[in-house]
Scaffold this motif. Sequence first.
Motif, short mmCIF file in Angstrom:
data_model
loop_
_atom_site.label_atom_id
_atom_site.label_comp_id
_atom_site.label_asym_id
_atom_site.label_seq_id
_atom_site.Cartn_x
_atom_site.Cartn_y
_atom_site.Cartn_z
N VAL A 294 -1.98 -2.52 -7.91
CA VAL A 294 -1.37 -1.33 -7.31
C VAL A 294 -0.08 -0.96 -8.03
O VAL A 294 0.13 0.19 -8.44
N LEU B 267 1.68 3.47 -3.15
CA LEU B 267 0.80 4.49 -3.72
C LEU B 267 1.37 5.90 -3.58
O LEU B 267 0.80 6.85 -4.12
N LEU C 65 0.82 -1.21 0.00
CA LEU C 65 0.00 0.00 0.00
C LEU C 65 0.86 1.26 0.00
O LEU C 65 0.47 2.30 -0.56
N CYS D 55 0.59 7.97 3.05
CA CYS D 55 1.03 8.24 1.68
C CYS D 55 0.68 9.66 1.27
O CYS D 55 1.44 10.32 0.56
N ALA E 253 -6.26 -0.05 6.49
CA ALA E 253 -5.53 0.32 5.27
C ALA E 253 -5.57 1.82 5.05
O ALA E 253 -4.64 2.39 4.45
N LEU F 218 -2.94 4.87 3.64
CA LEU F 218 -3.25 5.84 2.60
C LEU F 218 -3.05 7.27 3.09
O LEU F 218 -2.54 8.13 2.36
N VAL G 236 -6.21 -1.30 -4.47
CA VAL G 236 -6.40 -1.05 -3.03
C VAL G 236 -7.71 -1.67 -2.55
O VAL G 236 -7.76 -2.31 -1.50
N VAL H 268 -7.97 -4.52 0.45
CA VAL H 268 -8.63 -4.31 1.74
C VAL H 268 -9.89 -5.13 1.90
O VAL H 268 -10.49 -5.14 2.98
N GLY I 121 -4.39 -7.84 -6.09
CA GLY I 121 -4.37 -6.46 -5.63
C GLY I 121 -2.99 -5.84 -5.72
O GLY I 121 -2.83 -4.68 -6.13
N PHE J 234 -6.29 2.33 -7.50
CA PHE J 234 -7.42 2.38 -6.57
C PHE J 234 -8.16 1.04 -6.56
O PHE J 234 -8.56 0.54 -5.50
#
Length: 302
Positions: free
Chosen positions: A286, A104, A101, A165, A158, A162, A136, A140, A282, A133
């Motif tokens: 990403v 991102l 994650l 980030c 999660a 984000l 993500v 999750v 996933g 997206f």
Amino acid sequence: MSHSENTSKNWSFLIILALVWGSSFILIKRGLEVFSPGELGAYRIVAAATFLLPLSLPRVKYLKSQQIQNLILVGLVGSFIPAFLFAKAQTQLSSSLTGVLNALTPLFVVVVGAIFFKSRITKRNAWGLLIAFIGVIILVTVKEGSGFGALTEINSYAFFVLLACLCYGFNLNLIKYRFIELKPIEITAISLLMVLPVALIYLMAGTQFAYKLVSVQGAWTALGYVTLLGVLGTALALILFNMMVKTASPVFASSVTYLIPVVAILWGVWDGEVLLLGHYLGIAAVILGVWIGNRKKVTATS
């Protein structure tokens, strides 16, 4: 320095940072075996800022008031807040998925740059954002034993990653556009010094950190992991990172996150973490989204 030398230096920084930051998530995991997310985040900052005191204290008196204000902001969004957010996230997320994650970050650099620094979001950026997206959402909602979880079963932790980030997106743009006169080592050391008092007061007055050191078995081992995290993963790594930001584009610098997931996943698998098919889908989405969103913007020099 010639173009080729500059390019080689930036790529060397990129690889070293990927190894260091990719290992950060397993160190957070080990620290959380004893310390709370708040204790871990605060001590990480204390360890990093204390290590850099010989560099920060002699330089701070030469700064202008506007520079100090910007450095406080960099200390908050580039170090302090993310340290707490990642620790909180890993109470419910594996180190592997947290590392993924984190990839991102380059897309948040683009979004923040467009909104606050007058840069432009291209169609390629938009497609990258959309694909990432989707990745993500997959990550999750994956649930062990039932493939993909329902929307009501989203792992909300999660969103701590984000938000971290997003903080990094602000930090990268601030360093690139607001600190033309300062050296990378000054940005790193002084920005950490700016948030050290808050971290230290919170750690000693608002947590059970000191009590755990004398009463909890394994506390000193966990302390060693978090010290390593602070000194290597925050202090020294940020110096290298800020040096790279000053000589490369913000998006190239943030592209270290392409490699961080690989290192994080390897550590996670080694530590017995289980990744399901949905996780791999996933992860692929990403990384693909981040790559598409930045593939022509990633250059070694600005």
